[in-house]
Design a protein around this motif. Sequence first.
Motif, PDB file in Angstrom:
ATOM      1  N   ILE A  63       1.677   7.893  -9.829  1.00  0.00           N
ATOM      2  CA  ILE A  63       2.485   6.863 -10.486  1.00  0.00           C
ATOM      3  C   ILE A  63       3.612   6.395  -9.564  1.00  0.00           C
ATOM      4  CG2 ILE A  63       3.995   6.323 -12.430  1.00  0.00           C
ATOM      5  CD1 ILE A  63       0.998   6.546 -13.107  1.00  0.00           C
ATOM      6  N   ALA A  64       4.313   7.338  -8.952  1.00  0.00           N
ATOM      7  CA  ALA A  64       5.370   6.955  -8.010  1.00  0.00           C
ATOM      8  C   ALA A  64       4.792   6.243  -6.797  1.00  0.00           C
ATOM      9  CB  ALA A  64       6.162   8.182  -7.579  1.00  0.00           C
ATOM     10  N   ALA A  65       3.580   6.611  -6.378  1.00  0.00           N
ATOM     11  CA  ALA A  65       2.947   5.932  -5.254  1.00  0.00           C
ATOM     12  C   ALA A  65       2.566   4.500  -5.625  1.00  0.00           C
ATOM     13  CB  ALA A  65       1.718   6.703  -4.801  1.00  0.00           C
ATOM     14  N   LEU A  66       2.091   4.295  -6.853  1.00  0.00           N
ATOM     15  CA  LEU A  66       1.851   2.932  -7.327  1.00  0.00           C
ATOM     16  C   LEU A  66       3.133   2.111  -7.275  1.00  0.00           C
ATOM     17  CD1 LEU A  66      -0.433   3.552 -10.431  1.00  0.00           C
ATOM     18  CD2 LEU A  66      -0.980   2.014  -8.539  1.00  0.00           C
ATOM     19  N   ARG A  67       4.219   2.717  -7.740  1.00  0.00           N
ATOM     20  CA  ARG A  67       5.505   2.023  -7.717  1.00  0.00           C
ATOM     21  C   ARG A  67       5.917   1.688  -6.291  1.00  0.00           C
ATOM     22  NH1 ARG A  67       8.209   5.663 -10.199  1.00  0.00           N
ATOM     23  NH2 ARG A  67       7.516   4.901 -12.226  1.00  0.00           N
ATOM     24  N   LEU A  68       5.687   2.613  -5.376  1.00  0.00           N
ATOM     25  CA  LEU A  68       6.040   2.391  -3.979  1.00  0.00           C
ATOM     26  C   LEU A  68       5.220   1.241  -3.395  1.00  0.00           C
ATOM     27  CD1 LEU A  68       7.568   3.269  -1.451  1.00  0.00           C
ATOM     28  CD2 LEU A  68       5.779   4.979  -1.042  1.00  0.00           C
ATOM     29  N   ALA A  69       3.916   1.237  -3.650  1.00  0.00           N
ATOM     30  CA  ALA A  69       3.071   0.145  -3.166  1.00  0.00           C
ATOM     31  C   ALA A  69       3.495  -1.181  -3.785  1.00  0.00           C
ATOM     32  CB  ALA A  69       1.603   0.441  -3.485  1.00  0.00           C
ATOM     33  N   GLY A  70       3.775  -1.160  -5.091  1.00  0.00           N
ATOM     34  CA  GLY A  70       4.218  -2.375  -5.757  1.00  0.00           C
ATOM     35  C   GLY A  70       5.550  -2.872  -5.230  1.00  0.00           C
ATOM     36  N   THR A  71       6.445  -1.940  -4.943  1.00  0.00           N
ATOM     37  CA  THR A  71       7.753  -2.306  -4.385  1.00  0.00           C
ATOM     38  C   THR A  71       7.580  -2.968  -3.028  1.00  0.00           C
ATOM     39  OG1 THR A  71       8.920  -0.563  -5.579  1.00  0.00           O
ATOM     40  CG2 THR A  71       9.951  -1.373  -3.564  1.00  0.00           C
ATOM     41  N   ARG A  72       6.690  -2.452  -2.218  1.00  0.00           N
ATOM     42  CA  ARG A  72       6.461  -3.050  -0.901  1.00  0.00           C
ATOM     43  C   ARG A  72       5.929  -4.475  -1.029  1.00  0.00           C
ATOM     44  NH1 ARG A  72       4.124   2.702   1.429  1.00  0.00           N
ATOM     45  NH2 ARG A  72       6.107   3.409   2.314  1.00  0.00           N
ATOM     46  N   HIS A 123       0.835  -1.204   0.000  1.00  0.00           N
ATOM     47  CA  HIS A 123       0.000   0.000   0.000  1.00  0.00           C
ATOM     48  C   HIS A 123       0.868   1.251   0.000  1.00  0.00           C
ATOM     49  CE1 HIS A 123      -3.286  -2.684   1.237  1.00  0.00           C
ATOM     50  NE2 HIS A 123      -2.430  -3.172   2.114  1.00  0.00           N
ATOM     51  N   ALA A 124       0.347   2.308  -0.587  1.00  0.00           N
ATOM     52  CA  ALA A 124       0.912   3.651  -0.439  1.00  0.00           C
ATOM     53  C   ALA A 124      -0.211   4.559   0.041  1.00  0.00           C
ATOM     54  CB  ALA A 124       1.492   4.160  -1.755  1.00  0.00           C
ATOM     55  N   SER A 125       0.055   5.314   1.075  1.00  0.00           N
ATOM     56  CA  SER A 125      -0.974   6.102   1.737  1.00  0.00           C
ATOM     57  C   SER A 125      -1.357   7.338   0.939  1.00  0.00           C
ATOM     58  CB  SER A 125      -0.476   6.537   3.113  1.00  0.00           C
ATOM     59  OG  SER A 125       0.562   7.498   2.969  1.00  0.00           O
ATOM     60  N   ALA A 126      -2.445   7.964   1.357  1.00  0.00           N
ATOM     61  CA  ALA A 126      -2.865   9.222   0.736  1.00  0.00           C
ATOM     62  C   ALA A 126      -1.770  10.284   0.864  1.00  0.00           C
ATOM     63  CB  ALA A 126      -4.164   9.717   1.379  1.00  0.00           C
ATOM     64  N   ASN A 127      -1.092  10.335   2.006  1.00  0.00           N
ATOM     65  CA  ASN A 127      -0.007  11.298   2.174  1.00  0.00           C
ATOM     66  C   ASN A 127       1.122  11.026   1.198  1.00  0.00           C
ATOM     67  OD1 ASN A 127      -1.288  12.677   4.239  1.00  0.00           O
ATOM     68  ND2 ASN A 127      -0.283  11.524   5.872  1.00  0.00           N
ATOM     69  N   SER A 161      -1.520  -0.798 -19.591  1.00  0.00           N
ATOM     70  CA  SER A 161      -0.682  -0.515 -20.758  1.00  0.00           C
ATOM     71  C   SER A 161       0.626   0.174 -20.393  1.00  0.00           C
ATOM     72  CB  SER A 161      -1.451   0.380 -21.746  1.00  0.00           C
ATOM     73  OG  SER A 161      -1.791   1.617 -21.132  1.00  0.00           O
ATOM     74  N   HIS A 162       0.793   0.525 -19.119  1.00  0.00           N
ATOM     75  CA  HIS A 162       1.956   1.310 -18.697  1.00  0.00           C
ATOM     76  C   HIS A 162       2.691   0.596 -17.584  1.00  0.00           C
ATOM     77  CE1 HIS A 162       3.608   4.735 -16.070  1.00  0.00           C
ATOM     78  NE2 HIS A 162       4.452   4.555 -17.062  1.00  0.00           N
ATOM     79  N   ASN A 163       3.994   0.443 -17.738  1.00  0.00           N
ATOM     80  CA  ASN A 163       4.814  -0.168 -16.700  1.00  0.00           C
ATOM     81  C   ASN A 163       5.169   0.872 -15.639  1.00  0.00           C
ATOM     82  OD1 ASN A 163       6.661  -1.469 -15.096  1.00  0.00           O
ATOM     83  ND2 ASN A 163       8.269  -1.552 -16.648  1.00  0.00           N
ATOM     84  N   TRP A 164       4.344   0.942 -14.598  1.00  0.00           N
ATOM     85  CA  TRP A 164       4.624   1.863 -13.496  1.00  0.00           C
ATOM     86  C   TRP A 164       5.442   1.192 -12.391  1.00  0.00           C
ATOM     87  CZ3 TRP A 164       2.511  -0.948  -9.693  1.00  0.00           C
ATOM     88  CH2 TRP A 164       1.324  -1.652  -9.938  1.00  0.00           C
ATOM     89  N   LEU A 165       5.747  -0.105 -12.562  1.00  0.00           N
ATOM     90  CA  LEU A 165       6.360  -0.871 -11.479  1.00  0.00           C
ATOM     91  C   LEU A 165       7.880  -0.806 -11.465  1.00  0.00           C
ATOM     92  CD1 LEU A 165       5.963  -2.878  -9.124  1.00  0.00           C
ATOM     93  CD2 LEU A 165       6.043  -4.722 -10.838  1.00  0.00           C
ATOM     94  N   SER A 166       8.514  -0.820 -12.625  1.00  0.00           N
ATOM     95  CA  SER A 166       9.978  -0.903 -12.665  1.00  0.00           C
ATOM     96  C   SER A 166      10.612   0.277 -11.944  1.00  0.00           C
ATOM     97  CB  SER A 166      10.457  -0.948 -14.115  1.00  0.00           C
ATOM     98  OG  SER A 166      10.028  -2.144 -14.737  1.00  0.00           O
ATOM     99  N   PRO A 167      11.726   0.054 -11.255  1.00  0.00           N
ATOM    100  CA  PRO A 167      12.301   1.091 -10.394  1.00  0.00           C
ATOM    101  C   PRO A 167      12.745   2.329 -11.152  1.00  0.00           C
ATOM    102  CG  PRO A 167      13.248  -1.054  -9.905  1.00  0.00           C
ATOM    103  CD  PRO A 167      12.463  -1.218 -11.167  1.00  0.00           C
ATOM    104  N   GLU A 168      12.577   3.452 -10.498  1.00  0.00           N
ATOM    105  CA  GLU A 168      13.162   4.717 -10.917  1.00  0.00           C
ATOM    106  C   GLU A 168      13.668   5.391  -9.661  1.00  0.00           C
ATOM    107  OE1 GLU A 168      10.400   7.134 -12.977  1.00  0.00           O
ATOM    108  OE2 GLU A 168      10.135   5.754 -14.651  1.00  0.00           O
ATOM    109  N   THR A 169      14.665   6.231  -9.803  1.00  0.00           N
ATOM    110  CA  THR A 169      15.111   6.998  -8.643  1.00  0.00           C
ATOM    111  C   THR A 169      14.039   8.008  -8.297  1.00  0.00           C
ATOM    112  OG1 THR A 169      17.406   6.763  -9.292  1.00  0.00           O
ATOM    113  CG2 THR A 169      16.895   8.516  -7.726  1.00  0.00           C
ATOM    114  N   GLN A 170      13.571   7.954  -7.091  1.00  0.00           N
ATOM    115  CA  GLN A 170      12.513   8.859  -6.662  1.00  0.00           C
ATOM    116  C   GLN A 170      12.816   9.365  -5.263  1.00  0.00           C
ATOM    117  OE1 GLN A 170       9.358   5.948  -7.164  1.00  0.00           O
ATOM    118  NE2 GLN A 170       9.228   5.636  -4.986  1.00  0.00           N
ATOM    119  N   PRO A 171      12.343  10.544  -4.907  1.00  0.00           N
ATOM    120  CA  PRO A 171      12.676  11.102  -3.604  1.00  0.00           C
ATOM    121  C   PRO A 171      12.056  10.305  -2.470  1.00  0.00           C
ATOM    122  CG  PRO A 171      10.977  12.400  -4.674  1.00  0.00           C
ATOM    123  CD  PRO A 171      11.461  11.414  -5.688  1.00  0.00           C
ATOM    124  N   SER A 172      12.779  10.243  -1.367  1.00  0.00           N
ATOM    125  CA  SER A 172      12.236   9.633  -0.170  1.00  0.00           C
ATOM    126  C   SER A 172      11.324  10.630   0.534  1.00  0.00           C
ATOM    127  CB  SER A 172      13.371   9.215   0.771  1.00  0.00           C
ATOM    128  OG  SER A 172      12.859   8.784   2.010  1.00  0.00           O
TER     129      SER A 172
END
Length: 223
Positions: A95-104, A83-87, A124-135
Amino acid sequence: MSEAPTLDYEHRFRSSGARLLAGIDEVGRGALAGPVSVGIAVIDLYQQKLLADVRDSKLLKVADRERLVPLVKGWSVASAVGHASANEIDALGIIAALRLAGTRAWLAVLAAGVTPDVVLLDGSHNWLSPETQPSLFDDGPVEPGCDAPVHTLVKADMQCLSVAAASILAKVERDGMMRELHTQFPAFGWDENKGYGTAAHKNALRAAGPTPYHRVSWQLLAD
Protein backbone atom coordinates in the motif's frame (compact mmCIF):
# COMPACT_ATOMS: atom_id res chain seq x y z
CA MET A 1 -15.18 -5.26 -27.78
CA SER A 2 -16.62 -4.10 -24.44
CA GLU A 3 -18.76 -1.01 -24.08
CA ALA A 4 -16.63 2.10 -24.43
CA PRO A 5 -15.92 4.16 -21.30
CA THR A 6 -17.21 7.71 -21.33
CA LEU A 7 -16.69 10.98 -19.49
CA ASP A 8 -20.17 10.92 -17.98
CA TYR A 9 -18.99 10.09 -14.47
CA GLU A 10 -16.14 12.58 -14.63
CA HIS A 11 -18.52 15.37 -15.64
CA ARG A 12 -20.32 15.04 -12.29
CA PHE A 13 -17.38 16.81 -10.68
CA ARG A 14 -18.08 20.03 -12.57
CA SER A 15 -20.84 20.81 -10.09
CA SER A 16 -18.24 21.09 -7.32
CA GLY A 17 -16.24 23.66 -9.28
CA ALA A 18 -13.54 21.30 -10.53
CA ARG A 19 -12.03 21.78 -13.96
CA LEU A 20 -8.96 19.52 -14.09
CA LEU A 21 -9.52 15.89 -13.10
CA ALA A 22 -6.78 13.28 -12.75
CA GLY A 23 -7.84 9.74 -13.62
CA ILE A 24 -5.54 7.27 -11.88
CA ASP A 25 -5.03 3.51 -12.13
CA GLU A 26 -2.35 1.04 -11.05
CA VAL A 27 -0.86 -2.09 -12.57
CA GLY A 28 1.41 -4.77 -11.12
CA ARG A 29 -0.07 -4.85 -7.65
CA GLY A 30 -0.42 -8.64 -7.58
CA ALA A 31 2.77 -9.56 -9.42
CA LEU A 32 5.60 -11.55 -7.83
CA ALA A 33 8.33 -9.56 -9.54
CA GLY A 34 8.90 -6.10 -10.92
CA PRO A 35 7.53 -2.72 -9.90
CA VAL A 36 4.06 -1.57 -9.10
CA SER A 37 3.15 1.25 -11.48
CA VAL A 38 0.62 4.08 -11.33
CA GLY A 39 -0.65 6.00 -14.35
CA ILE A 40 -2.26 9.44 -14.38
CA ALA A 41 -4.22 11.06 -17.20
CA VAL A 42 -5.44 14.60 -16.50
CA ILE A 43 -8.47 15.91 -18.36
CA ASP A 44 -10.21 19.26 -18.65
CA LEU A 45 -13.83 18.65 -17.67
CA TYR A 46 -15.01 21.44 -19.97
CA GLN A 47 -12.79 20.78 -22.99
CA GLN A 48 -12.04 17.07 -23.33
CA LYS A 49 -13.66 15.06 -26.11
CA LEU A 50 -14.07 11.30 -26.22
CA LEU A 51 -11.11 9.24 -27.43
CA ALA A 52 -11.92 6.29 -29.65
CA ASP A 53 -10.82 2.71 -28.90
CA VAL A 54 -9.68 3.37 -25.32
CA ARG A 55 -10.70 0.63 -22.88
CA ASP A 56 -9.38 -0.76 -19.62
CA SER A 57 -5.88 -1.92 -20.55
CA LYS A 58 -6.64 -5.54 -19.60
CA LEU A 59 -9.22 -5.70 -22.38
CA LEU A 60 -6.90 -4.56 -25.16
CA LYS A 61 -4.38 -6.43 -27.27
CA VAL A 62 -0.73 -5.47 -26.88
CA ALA A 63 -0.57 -3.76 -30.26
CA ASP A 64 -3.71 -1.75 -29.54
CA ARG A 65 -2.40 -0.57 -26.16
CA GLU A 66 0.89 0.52 -27.66
CA ARG A 67 -0.84 2.30 -30.55
CA LEU A 68 -3.01 4.22 -28.10
CA VAL A 69 -0.21 5.52 -25.86
CA PRO A 70 0.77 8.53 -28.01
CA LEU A 71 -2.92 9.27 -28.63
CA VAL A 72 -3.65 9.25 -24.89
CA LYS A 73 -0.66 11.48 -24.18
CA GLY A 74 -1.74 13.94 -26.86
CA TRP A 75 -5.35 13.87 -25.65
CA SER A 76 -4.54 14.45 -21.97
CA VAL A 77 -3.84 17.85 -20.47
CA ALA A 78 -0.94 16.10 -18.71
CA SER A 79 0.03 12.50 -18.03
CA ALA A 80 2.66 10.52 -16.16
CA VAL A 81 3.55 7.07 -14.85
CA GLY A 82 5.30 6.46 -11.53
CA HIS A 83 6.88 3.25 -10.26
CA ALA A 84 7.90 1.68 -6.97
CA SER A 85 10.45 -1.10 -7.17
CA ALA A 86 10.31 -4.59 -5.72
CA ASN A 87 12.83 -3.49 -3.08
CA GLU A 88 10.58 -0.58 -2.12
CA ILE A 89 7.57 -2.90 -1.94
CA ASP A 90 9.54 -5.19 0.40
CA ALA A 91 10.64 -2.26 2.56
CA LEU A 92 7.37 -0.34 2.74
CA GLY A 93 4.59 -2.83 2.00
CA ILE A 94 2.37 -2.79 -1.07
CA ILE A 95 0.00 0.00 0.00
CA ALA A 96 2.79 2.44 0.87
CA ALA A 97 4.58 1.42 -2.34
CA LEU A 98 1.44 2.21 -4.34
CA ARG A 99 1.36 5.60 -2.65
CA LEU A 100 5.02 6.14 -3.47
CA ALA A 101 4.51 5.27 -7.14
CA GLY A 102 1.42 7.47 -7.27
CA THR A 103 3.29 10.33 -5.61
CA ARG A 104 6.04 10.10 -8.22
CA ALA A 105 3.49 10.28 -11.02
CA TRP A 106 1.65 13.13 -9.27
CA LEU A 107 4.84 15.16 -8.83
CA ALA A 108 5.66 14.67 -12.52
CA VAL A 109 2.27 16.14 -13.45
CA LEU A 110 2.85 19.10 -11.12
CA ALA A 111 6.31 19.57 -12.62
CA ALA A 112 4.65 19.90 -16.02
CA GLY A 113 2.76 22.90 -14.68
CA VAL A 114 -0.60 21.16 -14.22
CA THR A 115 -2.39 21.01 -10.86
CA PRO A 116 -5.51 18.80 -10.87
CA ASP A 117 -8.49 19.92 -8.81
CA VAL A 118 -9.78 16.43 -8.10
CA VAL A 119 -8.70 12.79 -8.46
CA LEU A 120 -10.73 9.80 -9.63
CA LEU A 121 -9.03 6.62 -8.43
CA ASP A 122 -9.92 3.11 -9.54
CA GLY A 123 -10.94 0.80 -6.69
CA SER A 124 -12.57 1.08 -3.29
CA HIS A 125 -9.60 2.22 -1.19
CA ASN A 126 -7.81 5.56 -1.27
CA TRP A 127 -4.17 4.46 -1.14
CA LEU A 128 -2.98 7.69 -2.79
CA SER A 129 -3.50 10.44 -0.20
CA PRO A 130 -0.33 11.25 1.76
CA GLU A 131 0.59 9.65 5.04
CA THR A 132 3.80 9.99 6.97
CA GLN A 133 5.85 6.99 6.00
CA PRO A 134 9.49 6.03 6.54
CA SER A 135 12.07 6.91 3.96
CA LEU A 136 14.22 4.20 2.44
CA PHE A 137 17.13 6.53 3.07
CA ASP A 138 18.23 8.76 5.95
CA ASP A 139 16.67 12.01 4.78
CA GLY A 140 13.31 11.86 6.52
CA PRO A 141 9.85 11.12 5.16
CA VAL A 142 9.08 10.97 1.48
CA GLU A 143 7.85 14.15 -0.21
CA PRO A 144 4.21 15.09 0.30
CA GLY A 145 2.06 13.73 -2.48
CA CYS A 146 -1.42 14.30 -3.81
CA ASP A 147 -3.27 16.99 -1.85
CA ALA A 148 -6.36 17.14 -4.08
CA PRO A 149 -9.63 15.48 -3.05
CA VAL A 150 -9.56 11.78 -3.98
CA HIS A 151 -12.71 9.93 -5.02
CA THR A 152 -12.66 6.16 -5.47
CA LEU A 153 -14.85 4.13 -7.79
CA VAL A 154 -14.85 0.36 -8.21
CA LYS A 155 -14.25 -0.59 -11.85
CA ALA A 156 -13.61 3.02 -12.81
CA ASP A 157 -11.21 1.67 -15.44
CA MET A 158 -14.19 0.03 -17.17
CA GLN A 159 -16.53 3.03 -17.27
CA CYS A 160 -14.45 6.21 -16.91
CA LEU A 161 -12.37 7.30 -19.88
CA SER A 162 -9.79 9.21 -17.85
CA VAL A 163 -9.03 6.14 -15.71
CA ALA A 164 -9.00 3.76 -18.69
CA ALA A 165 -6.51 6.08 -20.38
CA ALA A 166 -4.32 6.08 -17.26
CA SER A 167 -4.45 2.28 -17.15
CA ILE A 168 -3.09 2.08 -20.70
CA LEU A 169 -0.16 4.36 -19.91
CA ALA A 170 0.76 2.40 -16.78
CA LYS A 171 0.35 -1.01 -18.39
CA VAL A 172 2.43 -0.27 -21.47
CA GLU A 173 5.25 1.35 -19.52
CA ARG A 174 5.42 -1.43 -16.93
CA ASP A 175 5.22 -4.17 -19.58
CA GLY A 176 8.15 -2.56 -21.38
CA MET A 177 10.18 -2.60 -18.17
CA MET A 178 9.41 -6.28 -17.65
CA ARG A 179 10.43 -7.14 -21.21
CA GLU A 180 13.77 -5.43 -20.58
CA LEU A 181 14.25 -7.35 -17.34
CA HIS A 182 13.41 -10.56 -19.21
CA THR A 183 16.63 -10.17 -21.21
CA GLN A 184 18.57 -10.43 -17.92
CA PHE A 185 16.55 -13.32 -16.49
CA PRO A 186 14.92 -15.15 -19.43
CA ALA A 187 14.10 -18.30 -17.46
CA PHE A 188 11.24 -16.54 -15.64
CA GLY A 189 9.31 -15.65 -18.79
CA TRP A 190 8.69 -12.02 -17.89
CA ASP A 191 8.22 -11.14 -21.55
CA GLU A 192 4.99 -13.16 -21.34
CA ASN A 193 3.83 -13.19 -17.70
CA LYS A 194 5.12 -9.69 -16.82
CA GLY A 195 6.14 -10.89 -13.36
CA TYR A 196 2.83 -12.48 -12.39
CA GLY A 197 2.71 -15.90 -10.75
CA THR A 198 2.18 -18.25 -13.66
CA ALA A 199 3.09 -21.92 -13.33
CA ALA A 200 6.18 -21.42 -15.51
CA HIS A 201 7.31 -18.46 -13.42
CA LYS A 202 6.93 -20.42 -10.18
CA ASN A 203 8.77 -23.42 -11.65
CA ALA A 204 11.67 -21.13 -12.53
CA LEU A 205 11.61 -19.74 -8.98
CA ARG A 206 11.84 -23.26 -7.55
CA ALA A 207 14.77 -24.05 -9.81
CA ALA A 208 16.78 -20.83 -9.57
CA GLY A 209 15.49 -18.89 -6.56
CA PRO A 210 14.49 -15.23 -6.57
CA THR A 211 16.19 -12.47 -8.52
CA PRO A 212 16.83 -8.91 -7.24
CA TYR A 213 13.53 -7.98 -8.90
CA HIS A 214 11.36 -10.41 -6.93
CA ARG A 215 9.29 -9.25 -3.97
CA VAL A 216 11.04 -11.47 -1.47
CA SER A 217 8.85 -10.41 1.46
CA TRP A 218 5.96 -12.19 -0.28
CA GLN A 219 5.14 -15.89 -0.21
CA LEU A 220 6.36 -16.30 -3.75
CA LEU A 221 5.51 -19.97 -4.12
CA ALA A 222 2.19 -19.97 -2.29
CA ASP A 223 -0.69 -21.52 -4.22
